[in-house]
Design an enzyme around this catalytic site. Structure first.
Site, mmCIF file in Angstrom:
data_model
loop_
_atom_site.group_PDB
_atom_site.id
_atom_site.type_symbol
_atom_site.label_atom_id
_atom_site.label_comp_id
_atom_site.label_asym_id
_atom_site.label_seq_id
_atom_site.Cartn_x
_atom_site.Cartn_y
_atom_site.Cartn_z
ATOM 1 N N THR A 149 0.390 0.142 -2.539
ATOM 2 C CA THR A 149 1.637 0.794 -2.920
ATOM 3 C C THR A 149 2.531 1.027 -1.713
ATOM 4 O O THR A 149 3.753 0.911 -1.800
ATOM 5 C CB THR A 149 1.336 2.132 -3.620
ATOM 6 O OG1 THR A 149 0.520 1.878 -4.767
ATOM 7 C CG2 THR A 149 2.619 2.818 -4.053
ATOM 8 N N GLY A 262 -12.029 -7.852 8.811
ATOM 9 C CA GLY A 262 -13.354 -7.365 8.433
ATOM 10 C C GLY A 262 -14.046 -8.150 7.346
ATOM 11 O O GLY A 262 -15.212 -7.916 7.070
ATOM 12 N N ASP A 265 -13.382 -7.759 0.483
ATOM 13 C CA ASP A 265 -13.713 -6.445 -0.073
ATOM 14 C C ASP A 265 -14.897 -6.542 -1.029
ATOM 15 O O ASP A 265 -15.142 -7.573 -1.650
ATOM 16 C CB ASP A 265 -12.502 -5.843 -0.791
ATOM 17 C CG ASP A 265 -12.052 -6.650 -1.981
ATOM 18 O OD1 ASP A 265 -12.641 -6.494 -3.069
ATOM 19 O OD2 ASP A 265 -11.122 -7.471 -1.827
ATOM 20 N N ASP A 301 -12.206 8.443 0.383
ATOM 21 C CA ASP A 301 -11.641 7.424 -0.515
ATOM 22 C C ASP A 301 -12.444 6.135 -0.403
ATOM 23 O O ASP A 301 -11.882 5.035 -0.379
ATOM 24 C CB ASP A 301 -10.171 7.160 -0.165
ATOM 25 C CG ASP A 301 -9.420 6.473 -1.316
ATOM 26 O OD1 ASP A 301 -9.850 6.624 -2.482
ATOM 27 O OD2 ASP A 301 -8.420 5.790 -1.048
ATOM 28 N N HIS A 303 -13.981 3.824 -2.038
ATOM 29 C CA HIS A 303 -14.268 2.931 -3.167
ATOM 30 C C HIS A 303 -14.524 1.525 -2.639
ATOM 31 O O HIS A 303 -14.362 1.248 -1.452
ATOM 32 C CB HIS A 303 -13.117 2.955 -4.183
ATOM 33 C CG HIS A 303 -11.779 2.615 -3.610
ATOM 34 N ND1 HIS A 303 -11.432 1.337 -3.207
ATOM 35 C CD2 HIS A 303 -10.675 3.381 -3.373
ATOM 36 C CE1 HIS A 303 -10.189 1.324 -2.778
ATOM 37 N NE2 HIS A 303 -9.713 2.560 -2.847
ATOM 38 N N THR A 341 -6.402 6.744 5.253
ATOM 39 C CA THR A 341 -5.250 7.553 4.860
ATOM 40 C C THR A 341 -5.669 8.937 4.373
ATOM 41 O O THR A 341 -5.032 9.936 4.680
ATOM 42 C CB THR A 341 -4.450 6.843 3.760
ATOM 43 O OG1 THR A 341 -4.059 5.545 4.229
ATOM 44 C CG2 THR A 341 -3.207 7.633 3.389
#
Length: 410
Positions: A149, A262, A265, A301, A303, A341
């Site tokens: 976002t 990295g 995901d 966060d 996830h 973040t």
């Protein structure tokens, strides 16, 4: 415990073992070895592969985390309202002081957040986006790889560059742009986590599992045509949910995070076997333990979109936890934790955190969604006081007799 012959003698090395053996030892002890009992990795038999795979691996051995091919779309980013402002000088450098010529006193910290952000990035004025990307690759080789976002992610050479627009009045994907103060804190947090990558003498806590921030730049101006072409190519293939970046004008400012690549995901990655899954869990757990010990760090966060994986022929991964060196067996899988973040940490005497109580909409997501349910569980644990450290949510002490009904003690 199994013994492996190394060089002219044998040293006890904790083995991952097979799936059938895992009941005899806990997950941690099977995957982590005390470095004091582990010989130098340079004596490893060169013919022995760190990660051997059979090319004929059948589908039954795959450990997939995406059920039936159905993609789970995680909420890609959150409101950053309420992030506490800190001085840029809070960045803590733990390297020993070197004897040498006396240096001039550092310039005073500017009061203006944008100027402080420039100073923290080692700049006196903004540069262009093309100027940053040109340091890593030819502009024609830039490729977009993802979006959120609040920003876009591109590959430039061997690095990932995340572009976050700041301080503008134009809404980005329906959201207000982040302010310099918010990005200043994220910059400081990212640089501070870089300190954990050191394995020097006298270091008490160290890990390389948190993604390395290679550079940080403040930029200004329009998106370069090479970035526009990369954005449109990704949009044509994947269908972007973001606004077209051609909307940004000459005065638009950005912060560019230049990160190590990295890997893929966890949502998209397919684990080959149980040992890879176990290595993933141990690497993540060990990294969080190290950062928790050094900075009272909480990711908040984590996830599967914020865990990246890659396969490399690296047999072990070194870490230091509270002064003790250990080696984690990787099974050829390396983990990188990204996106800080929402993270909370204590750097020196200053606490960096995001006050999620200022964003009540965050906790009103659909029932049954794992991500939004986790946010609600976090609010129960913190009692909506996000500044504090709540280690008992993962490591309860003996005097904590009760837990929230939705938190299961280990």
């Amino acid at each position: 415990m199994q013994e492996h012959e190394r060089g002219g003698g044998s040293s006890p090395v904790l083995s991952l073992g097979s799936r059938g053996e895992r009941n005899n030892d806990n997950l941690w002890s099977q995957s982590v070895a005390d470095e004091a009992h582990h010989v130098d990795q340079n004596t490893r038999n060169p013919s022995r592969k760190a990660c051997s795979r059979s090319s004929g691996t059948n589908n039954e051995s795959l450990v997939g985390l995406v059920a039936s091919g159905k993609q789970v779309r995680w909420r890609r980013s959150l409101s950053t309202r309420g992030r506490v402002s800190i001085p840029a000088a809070v960045y803590v450098d733990y390297r020993p002081q070197q004897q040498g010529p006396q240096r001039r006193q550092k310039p005073a910290i500017p009061k203006d957040p944008f100027s402080r952000l420039l100073q923290e990035c080692g700049q006196s004025s903004p540069c262009t986006l093309l100027g940053v990307f040109s340091n890593f690759c030819d502009p024609g080789q830039i490729v977009k790889i993802g979006e959120g976002t609040y920003g876009e992610a591109f590959i430039a050479g061997g690095c990932v560059c995340k572009i976050v627009p700041i301080d503008g009045d134009l809404r980005v994907n329906g959201e207000l742009q982040k302010r310099s103060t918010e990005l200043l804190e994220e910059v400081v947090l990212s640089r501070t986590l870089n300190c954990l990558r050191r394995h020097e003498s006298g270091i008490n806590n160290a890990t390389t599992t948190f993604v390395e921030t290679k550079d940080l730049r403040v930029c200004q101006g329009r998106y370069d045509p090479s970035l526009i072409r990369a954005w449109e190519a990704w949009d044509e293939k994947n269908g972007s949910e973001n606004d077209h970046p051609q909307q940004f004008r000459e005065k638009q400012c950005y912060v560019v995070f230049v990160l190590e690549h990295g890997g893929t995901d966890l949502e998209s990655f397919v684990l080959l076997d149980f040992n890879e899954a176990r290595s993933l869990v141990v690497q993540v757990t060990a990294a969080l333990a190290v950062a928790e010990a050094e900075y009272e760090f909480e990711h908040r966060d984590l996830h599967w979109g914020n865990i990246l994986l890659s396969r490399k022929e690296v047999a072990t991964l070194q870490l230091i936890l509270e002064g003790k060196s250990m080696l984690v067996k990787t099974n050829g899988l390396l983990v990188s934790i990204v996106d800080f973040t929402l993270s909370r940490m204590k750097a020196g005497d200053t606490i960096l955190y995001l006050d999620l109580s200022s964003d009540p909409e965050l906790f009103k997501g659909e029932r049954g969604n794992k991500q939004t349910e986790t946010y609600r569980k976090m609010r129960v644990v913190t009692d909506d006081h996000w500044k504090g450290s709540f280690l008992h949510s993962s490591r309860p002490t003996a005097d904590q007799e009760t837990y929230p009904s939705n938190i299961v003690p280990p």
